[in-house]
Write a protein that holds these residues in place. Sequence first.
Motif, PDB file in Angstrom:
ATOM      1  N   GLU A   1       0.899  -1.195   0.049  1.00  0.00           N
ATOM      2  CA  GLU A   1      -0.040   0.070  -0.057  1.00  0.00           C
ATOM      3  C   GLU A   1       0.966   1.193  -0.127  1.00  0.00           C
ATOM      4  OE1 GLU A   1      -2.686   1.867   3.404  1.00  0.00           O
ATOM      5  OE2 GLU A   1      -2.808  -0.126   3.546  1.00  0.00           O
ATOM      6  N   THR A   2       0.423   2.314  -0.845  1.00  0.00           N
ATOM      7  CA  THR A   2       1.506   3.536  -0.791  1.00  0.00           C
ATOM      8  C   THR A   2       1.527   4.118   0.490  1.00  0.00           C
ATOM      9  OG1 THR A   2       0.602   3.880  -3.106  1.00  0.00           O
ATOM     10  CG2 THR A   2       1.468   5.806  -1.978  1.00  0.00           C
ATOM     11  N   MET A   3       2.652   4.164   0.976  1.00  0.00           N
ATOM     12  CA  MET A   3       2.944   5.128   2.206  1.00  0.00           C
ATOM     13  C   MET A   3       2.146   4.545   3.394  1.00  0.00           C
ATOM     14  SD  MET A   3       5.158   7.406   1.380  1.00  0.00           S
ATOM     15  CE  MET A   3       5.461   8.713   2.565  1.00  0.00           C
ATOM     16  N   ALA A   4       2.150   3.149   3.537  1.00  0.00           N
ATOM     17  CA  ALA A   4       1.447   2.351   4.716  1.00  0.00           C
ATOM     18  C   ALA A   4       2.408   2.852   5.957  1.00  0.00           C
ATOM     19  CB  ALA A   4       1.373   1.178   4.567  1.00  0.00           C
ATOM     20  N   ARG A   5       1.588   3.216   7.001  1.00  0.00           N
ATOM     21  CA  ARG A   5       2.399   3.460   8.244  1.00  0.00           C
ATOM     22  C   ARG A   5       3.374   2.771   8.697  1.00  0.00           C
ATOM     23  NH1 ARG A   5       0.537   6.785  12.864  1.00  0.00           N
ATOM     24  NH2 ARG A   5      -1.542   6.691  11.951  1.00  0.00           N
ATOM     25  N   HIS A   6       3.282   1.398   8.477  1.00  0.00           N
ATOM     26  CA  HIS A   6       4.234   0.409   9.084  1.00  0.00           C
ATOM     27  C   HIS A   6       5.529   0.611   8.070  1.00  0.00           C
ATOM     28  CE1 HIS A   6       6.022  -3.182  10.404  1.00  0.00           C
ATOM     29  NE2 HIS A   6       6.152  -3.858   9.155  1.00  0.00           N
ATOM     30  N   ASN A   7       5.360   0.609   6.658  1.00  0.00           N
ATOM     31  CA  ASN A   7       6.421   0.646   5.929  1.00  0.00           C
ATOM     32  C   ASN A   7       7.347   1.933   6.138  1.00  0.00           C
ATOM     33  OD1 ASN A   7       4.239  -0.785   3.772  1.00  0.00           O
ATOM     34  ND2 ASN A   7       6.118  -1.891   4.346  1.00  0.00           N
ATOM     35  N   VAL A   8       6.426   3.280   6.178  1.00  0.00           N
ATOM     36  CA  VAL A   8       6.889   4.404   6.454  1.00  0.00           C
ATOM     37  C   VAL A   8       7.852   4.394   7.785  1.00  0.00           C
ATOM     38  CG1 VAL A   8       6.596   7.009   7.198  1.00  0.00           C
ATOM     39  CG2 VAL A   8       5.364   5.774   5.506  1.00  0.00           C
ATOM     40  N   GLU A   9       7.432   3.551   8.881  1.00  0.00           N
ATOM     41  CA  GLU A   9       8.440   3.735  10.177  1.00  0.00           C
ATOM     42  C   GLU A   9       9.494   2.777   9.843  1.00  0.00           C
ATOM     43  OE1 GLU A   9       4.478   3.637  13.237  1.00  0.00           O
ATOM     44  OE2 GLU A   9       5.328   1.845  12.921  1.00  0.00           O
ATOM     45  N   LEU A  10       9.444   1.589   9.008  1.00  0.00           N
ATOM     46  CA  LEU A  10      10.681   1.010   8.694  1.00  0.00           C
ATOM     47  C   LEU A  10      11.744   1.771   8.109  1.00  0.00           C
ATOM     48  CD1 LEU A  10       9.007  -2.522   7.683  1.00  0.00           C
ATOM     49  CD2 LEU A  10      10.307  -2.117   9.635  1.00  0.00           C
ATOM     50  N   ALA A  11      11.115   2.589   6.973  1.00  0.00           N
ATOM     51  CA  ALA A  11      11.937   3.534   6.124  1.00  0.00           C
ATOM     52  C   ALA A  11      12.874   4.515   7.157  1.00  0.00           C
ATOM     53  CB  ALA A  11      11.313   4.189   5.024  1.00  0.00           C
ATOM     54  N   VAL A  12      11.935   4.901   8.002  1.00  0.00           N
ATOM     55  CA  VAL A  12      12.439   5.963   8.838  1.00  0.00           C
ATOM     56  C   VAL A  12      13.797   5.414   9.901  1.00  0.00           C
ATOM     57  CG1 VAL A  12      12.245   7.413  10.888  1.00  0.00           C
ATOM     58  CG2 VAL A  12      10.633   7.618   8.825  1.00  0.00           C
ATOM     59  N   GLU A  13      13.501   4.066  10.453  1.00  0.00           N
ATOM     60  CA  GLU A  13      14.348   3.415  11.214  1.00  0.00           C
ATOM     61  C   GLU A  13      15.622   3.142  10.190  1.00  0.00           C
ATOM     62  OE1 GLU A  13      14.081  -0.748  13.260  1.00  0.00           O
ATOM     63  OE2 GLU A  13      11.934   0.138  13.121  1.00  0.00           O
ATOM     64  N   ASN A  14      15.254   2.647   8.823  1.00  0.00           N
ATOM     65  CA  ASN A  14      16.246   2.446   8.128  1.00  0.00           C
ATOM     66  C   ASN A  14      17.249   3.565   7.873  1.00  0.00           C
ATOM     67  OD1 ASN A  14      17.398   0.056   6.381  1.00  0.00           O
ATOM     68  ND2 ASN A  14      17.475   1.757   4.756  1.00  0.00           N
ATOM     69  N   ILE A  15      16.600   5.005   7.548  1.00  0.00           N
ATOM     70  CA  ILE A  15      17.413   5.812   7.112  1.00  0.00           C
ATOM     71  C   ILE A  15      18.346   6.454   8.490  1.00  0.00           C
ATOM     72  CG2 ILE A  15      17.303   8.617   6.972  1.00  0.00           C
ATOM     73  CD1 ILE A  15      14.565   8.075   5.274  1.00  0.00           C
ATOM     74  N   LYS A  16      17.836   6.081   9.701  1.00  0.00           N
ATOM     75  CA  LYS A  16      18.543   6.412  11.021  1.00  0.00           C
ATOM     76  C   LYS A  16      19.835   5.358  11.161  1.00  0.00           C
ATOM     77  CE  LYS A  16      15.169   8.615  14.057  1.00  0.00           C
ATOM     78  NZ  LYS A  16      14.040   8.283  14.294  1.00  0.00           N
ATOM     79  N   MET A  17      19.612   4.177  10.666  1.00  0.00           N
ATOM     80  CA  MET A  17      20.628   3.306  10.677  1.00  0.00           C
ATOM     81  C   MET A  17      21.938   3.701   9.696  1.00  0.00           C
ATOM     82  SD  MET A  17      19.039  -0.548  11.301  1.00  0.00           S
ATOM     83  CE  MET A  17      17.520  -0.644  10.561  1.00  0.00           C
TER      84      MET A  17
END
Length: 283
Positions: free
Chosen positions: A250-266
């Motif tokens: 799903e486009t910009m699903a909350r769960h995927n957005v959270e994973l992307a944010v976590e990934n960016i931080k890593m």
Amino acid sequence: MHSATPNPITQAYQRDGFFFPVDTMSREQAGAYRKELEEVESRASAEPGRYNTAIWFTNANFVLPFVDEISRLPTILEPVKSVLGPNILVWNASFFIKEPHTPDFVSWHQDLKYWGLTDSGEVTAWVALSDADVRSGCMRFVAGSHETGLLDHRDTFADENLLSRGQELAVEVDESKAVDVVLEPGQMSLHHGHTFHASHPNQSDDRRIGLAIRYITTEMAQRDGIRPYAHLVAGEDHCGNFQLLSGPIETMARHNVELAVENIKMVENFFYEEAAMPGKALR
Ligand SMILES: O=C(O)CCC(=O)C(=O)O
């Protein structure tokens, strides 16, 4: 006994550090994907909070199903496999968009200088969703430059530079050796993470839109023992150096957005190592 026919993509890639053009989809299909991107862009301008551009620009395959779909197209994966072998992860996928008649450019650089990866088993598939030609500021590659290893870069943080820290090679680049990577919508180029590359501003009347998909072998790892997320798109992962995710549905699903944010931080520390002024998209 006869020897196997050499693969023309592998041969040219090993010699030059790049290969193009490769047809990956029809012009019409590229137009349909461009439309999907432009719908996301208009939703993003209506809801900037939800559609944080840093996420869908630089980790597009985490949050946009159509980008994940492109990253798994056999017409892209087969040439990538011919270069990297059978077991492939997508590390990330980012858009490089230059609006018509704007000064945005990309300075001469080598990708792997800044990503904190342990080795060079990486290839970028740059997929054109518009025409990319000399007028619109297509990429330029220096043939054979991947043989030099990683060289020193300096940070400029120039506003119009599309790279995270406006980084540029600290050596003189012989521009007479640069090749214009002219692509039609739906075609792609492949380049090695050590290849010198850059691009000029877009002086055309249309947008210049490219999707840069960063493929790595499963043997690659992030430095300092960090295990970011990645998507397995071919073969098997027996190394476990990345945490594997399934693609977004799903486009910009909350769960995927959270994973992307976590990934960016890593990974963001690698992009800004020793840099004074963080703040732009990671690329
Ligand atoms: O799109 C551009 O002009 C530059 C892209 C780039 O630097 C890359 O894909 O590594």
